[in-house]
Design an enzyme around this catalytic site. Structure first.
Site, mmCIF file in Angstrom:
data_model
loop_
_atom_site.group_PDB
_atom_site.id
_atom_site.type_symbol
_atom_site.label_atom_id
_atom_site.label_comp_id
_atom_site.label_asym_id
_atom_site.label_seq_id
_atom_site.Cartn_x
_atom_site.Cartn_y
_atom_site.Cartn_z
ATOM 1 N N CYS A 2 58.274 -18.591 -41.464
ATOM 2 C CA CYS A 2 59.013 -18.964 -42.664
ATOM 3 C C CYS A 2 60.126 -19.960 -42.377
ATOM 4 O O CYS A 2 60.744 -19.931 -41.320
ATOM 5 C CB CYS A 2 59.648 -17.734 -43.289
ATOM 6 N N ARG A 27 56.213 -25.570 -39.613
ATOM 7 C CA ARG A 27 56.317 -24.206 -39.103
ATOM 8 C C ARG A 27 55.142 -23.336 -39.551
ATOM 9 O O ARG A 27 54.910 -22.285 -38.980
ATOM 10 C CB ARG A 27 57.631 -23.574 -39.588
ATOM 11 N N TRP A 74 55.641 -17.336 -44.886
ATOM 12 C CA TRP A 74 54.415 -17.035 -44.142
ATOM 13 C C TRP A 74 54.268 -15.532 -44.257
ATOM 14 O O TRP A 74 55.044 -14.783 -43.678
ATOM 15 C CB TRP A 74 54.599 -17.484 -42.696
ATOM 16 N N ASN A 100 63.952 -14.545 -43.643
ATOM 17 C CA ASN A 100 62.936 -14.613 -42.577
ATOM 18 C C ASN A 100 63.076 -13.369 -41.723
ATOM 19 O O ASN A 100 64.200 -12.937 -41.477
ATOM 20 C CB ASN A 100 63.176 -15.803 -41.651
ATOM 21 N N GLY A 101 61.966 -12.878 -41.200
ATOM 22 C CA GLY A 101 62.028 -11.709 -40.327
ATOM 23 C C GLY A 101 61.393 -10.514 -41.007
ATOM 24 O O GLY A 101 60.647 -10.652 -41.984
ATOM 25 N N GLU A 454 44.138 -24.014 -21.636
ATOM 26 C CA GLU A 454 44.911 -24.739 -22.643
ATOM 27 C C GLU A 454 43.997 -25.625 -23.498
ATOM 28 O O GLU A 454 44.148 -25.698 -24.715
ATOM 29 C CB GLU A 454 46.015 -25.560 -21.953
ATOM 30 N N LYS A 458 43.676 -25.189 -27.483
ATOM 31 C CA LYS A 458 43.984 -26.317 -28.375
ATOM 32 C C LYS A 458 42.822 -26.575 -29.309
ATOM 33 O O LYS A 458 43.000 -26.776 -30.498
ATOM 34 C CB LYS A 458 44.283 -27.540 -27.507
ATOM 35 N N GLU A 461 42.486 -23.698 -31.880
ATOM 36 C CA GLU A 461 43.648 -23.705 -32.770
ATOM 37 C C GLU A 461 43.465 -24.656 -33.945
ATOM 38 O O GLU A 461 43.752 -24.304 -35.077
ATOM 39 C CB GLU A 461 44.855 -24.209 -31.951
ATOM 40 N N HIS A 477 29.661 -13.016 -13.721
ATOM 41 C CA HIS A 477 29.923 -11.565 -13.730
ATOM 42 C C HIS A 477 29.873 -10.985 -15.146
ATOM 43 O O HIS A 477 30.597 -10.047 -15.452
ATOM 44 C CB HIS A 477 31.266 -11.284 -13.071
ATOM 45 N N LYS A 575 54.280 -22.451 -36.012
ATOM 46 C CA LYS A 575 54.765 -23.066 -34.776
ATOM 47 C C LYS A 575 55.649 -22.120 -33.982
ATOM 48 O O LYS A 575 55.585 -22.045 -32.773
ATOM 49 C CB LYS A 575 55.531 -24.341 -35.115
HETATM 50 C C1 G6P Z 1 52.823 -19.955 -31.493
HETATM 51 C C2 G6P Z 1 52.247 -21.355 -31.582
HETATM 52 C C3 G6P Z 1 51.623 -21.748 -30.250
HETATM 53 C C4 G6P Z 1 52.666 -21.591 -29.149
HETATM 54 C C5 G6P Z 1 53.215 -20.162 -29.091
HETATM 55 C C6 G6P Z 1 54.380 -20.031 -28.123
HETATM 56 O O1 G6P Z 1 51.796 -19.036 -31.415
HETATM 57 O O2 G6P Z 1 51.274 -21.454 -32.614
HETATM 58 O O3 G6P Z 1 51.197 -23.094 -30.313
HETATM 59 O O4 G6P Z 1 52.112 -21.952 -27.924
HETATM 60 O O5 G6P Z 1 53.710 -19.809 -30.375
HETATM 61 O O6 G6P Z 1 55.436 -20.810 -28.579
HETATM 62 P P1 G6P Z 1 56.747 -21.082 -27.768
HETATM 63 O O7 G6P Z 1 57.684 -21.715 -28.750
HETATM 64 O O8 G6P Z 1 57.253 -19.751 -27.277
HETATM 65 O O9 G6P Z 1 56.412 -21.986 -26.648
#
Ligand code: G6P
Length: 580
Positions: A2, A27, A74, A100-101, A454, A458, A461, A477, A575
């Site tokens: 949020c 966000r 959110w 938020n929270g 990664e 990506k 995502e 395995h 984010k």
């Molecule tokens: C969220 C984002 C990811 C990110 C993760 C950790 O899940 O969608 O893209 O890698 O948080 O974020 P940070 O700010 O702790 O690196």
């Protein structure tokens, strides 16, 4: 997660709130709303949907008044709906709050308020705040006292901004475990869940600490603890400029952020690690804690520490599992990696740790993580607006290499990254073949293992393609049973001593009908591939991870775009994830 924005001053609040909500879009959110107060007229407009649609559909611009609050939600408690969107009001329509929270004791508070006759309009936990404040206004002599009593009754996490007809020129703010900053202007003041929404207006910020309350009007900012003891605000200056937070002609933030990475290398290597190096020398046991993309940077950090620094015993932990996997250990040096510095799982792991030596690697000055750590290293990557982390991941790797090897590799890393940004067209073409597959494995070994993880994260995502990363040797395995015609494996295949084993793994997949894609500088891999990209420059074996950073980001980006998805706003994701 949020987004919050608040304004009090001399300009049209609705315009500033709407613009701020647009800046906070990165966000991740599902609904938006604003409340504007004009004298004694408090109006709330809100709905599910995107800022552009809701703000025009609900005519945000028709609200006049120069004090107001805005929110992008959110969903956590209660579905995505107009009623559950913020701001929330009380029974009399005199109060508006955004939050938020998670208010953990909301059910208890709600029952008590219901028994006093309050009527709730939403299923959210947040709405208890406005009703509780309404109730407290009846009992306490001033709105500020009523606000502090309201906040003191809450358990859980919150960034709250409240607007009330009882104090028509003031915004009331409170924070616990959820970010909230005040932006200082001239004859106007602002608040937001992060700096980026306010960079057009100010560079001077007060970051609220946990269990602090603030009031802002157009000319002043006052800070208190929960008992209303005044505190002296200390402001910090953020040097991010607005341009770095804009798309500057690129179709998406993500591609802009990928392409600016050569400069990110230099900026990240300028990080000050001098206070941390002696700790790294001294401690044998090292715990690295992170989530998502940052976890992959942490994984490479732990491999490098264990393999290249004798006498170090490093473990990397997924932040949300840290408490489940170890006892608190005051003899471990902790590294917490988080670009936002606000990831709740990471913060919770840091609170659990009893080590007096905690180092964070973050992109965000004043973020919560910096308050929980004894030392902070800043990535200096500038604002990252795309939900998918790109340049902050590279910056994390650069800081890790700086910690371990000083500036020795800085220039080679920069050249590798610069060279990779020139391969856009080839990778775009490559992505067209990738997206035709229903399942994509990312297979790699050694130092490139974290890059495989990664690259796969990506891709899933932002393109929603089903993808999974494996250490190539582990496939046999169990997971090899999934390989058949139509299943694709992408090998990260640098020409290292380990290449023979990886080559064997490639043959195993090929023998079972899998489609083979490779990113490689090794001719033998190329000849065995259905499709291969020779964009990996031969380099020091220690630097091969950097050869894959940009290609894998571009692969995800172009796959997403080809599939008609907006890579900057992947569904369901945020984010900065401020709930556990
Ligand atoms: C969220 C984002 C990811 C990110 C993760 C950790 O899940 O969608 O893209 O890698 O948080 O974020 P940070 O700010 O702790 O690196």
């Amino acid at each position: 997660m949020c987004g919050i924005i608040g304004y009090v001053g001399h300009r049209s609040a609705s315009k500033i709130l709407t613009d701020g909500l647009k800046c906070l879009e990165y966000r991740g959110y599902d609904s938006v709303g604003i409340a504007v107060l004009n004298g004694q007229n408090l109006e709330i407009r809100k709905d599910k949907g995107m800022v552009a649609d809701v703000s025009s559909g609900s005519r945000f611009d028709s609200l006049s008044g120069s004090i107001g609050i805005g929110h992008s939600r959110w969903a956590t408690h209660g579905g995505v709906s107009k009623e559950n969107s913020h701001p929330h009001s009380d029974c009399t329509g005199s109060i508006a709050i955004i939050h938020n929270g998670v208010i953990e004791n909301y059910q208890e508070l709600k029952s008590s308020l219901l028994s006093k006759g309050h009527k709730f309009a939403s299923q959210t936990d947040s709405e208890v705040v406005s009703h509780l404040f309404e109730e407290n206004l009846k009992q306490f002599p001033t709105p500020l006292i009523a606000f502090s009593k309201t906040i003191s009754a809450l358990e859980g996490s919150y960034a709250i901004v409240l607007l009330s007809k009882s104090s028509p020129d003031v915004l009331f703010l409170a924070r616990k475990n959820s970010p909230l900053v005040v932006g200082k202007g001239a004859g106007e003041n602002f608040c937001a869940s992060d700096f980026s929404a306010l960079l057009t207006y100010t560079r001077e910020f007060l970051v609220l600490e946990d269990s602090q309350i603030a009031t802002i009007d157009r000319d002043s900012i006052a800070l208190y603890d929960l008992l209303l003891t005044p505190k002296t605000p200390s402001f910090l200056t953020i040097d991010w400029d607005v341009q770095t937070a804009e798309r500057s002609g690129h179709p998406h933030f993500m591609i802009k952020e990928i392409l600016e990475q050569p400069d990110v290398v230099s900026a990240a290597f300028s990080a000050d690690v001098s206070q941390v190096l002696p700790l790294l020398e001294k401690f044998e046991k090292i715990h690295i804690i992170a989530s998502g993309t940052s976890y992959h940077a942490g994984l490479l950090f732990s491999i490098l520490l264990n393999k290249y620094k004798s006498g170090k015993f490093a473990n990397v932990f997924i932040a949300s599992e840290y408490q489940n996997q170890v006892l608190p250990d005051s003899n471990a040096l902790i590294f917490a990696i988080s670009q936002s510095g606000e990831t709740a799982d990471v913060l919770q792991a840091l609170r659990y740790s009893t080590s007096p030596h905690k180092v964070c690697i973050t992109n965000t000055q004043g973020s919560s993580i910096t308050r929980l750590c004894s030392h902070s290293i800043y990535l200096n990557a500038g604002p990252e607006s795309s939900v998918a982390a790109t340049k902050t991941f590279l910056a994390q790797l650069c800081v890790i290499y700086k910690l371990l090897f000083g500036d020795r590799y800085r220039d080679s890393i920069r050249s590798t990254i610069l060279a990779s940004t020139k391969h856009s067209a080839k990778i775009q073409e490559f992505s067209k073949s990738i997206i035709t597959n229903r399942f994509i494995f990312f297979l790699s070994r050694g130092l490139c293992l974290p890059l495989g993880f990664e690259g796969s994260l990506k891709l899933k995502e932002i393109s929603y393609l089903h993808s999974q990363a494996y250490p190539a040797g582990e496939l046999k395995h169990g997971t090899l049973s999934l390989i058949e015609k139509g299943v694709c494996a992408l090998f990260l295949a640098p020409k290292t001593p380990d290449a023979t084993k990886l080559f064997g793994n490639l043959k195993e997949v090929k023998a079972r009908g899998g489609t083979i894609f490779t990113l490689t500088d090794d001719p033998s891999f190329k000849s065995e591939s259905d499709m291969s990209l020779d964009i990996v420059p031969q380099t020091d074996p220690l630097l091969y991870p950097f050869s894959f950073v940009v290609p894998l980001q571009l692969l995800a980006y172009y796959s997403s775009v080809s599939l008609g998805i907006n890579p900057d706003r992947p569904r369901n994701l945020a984010k900065s994830v401020t709930v556990e």
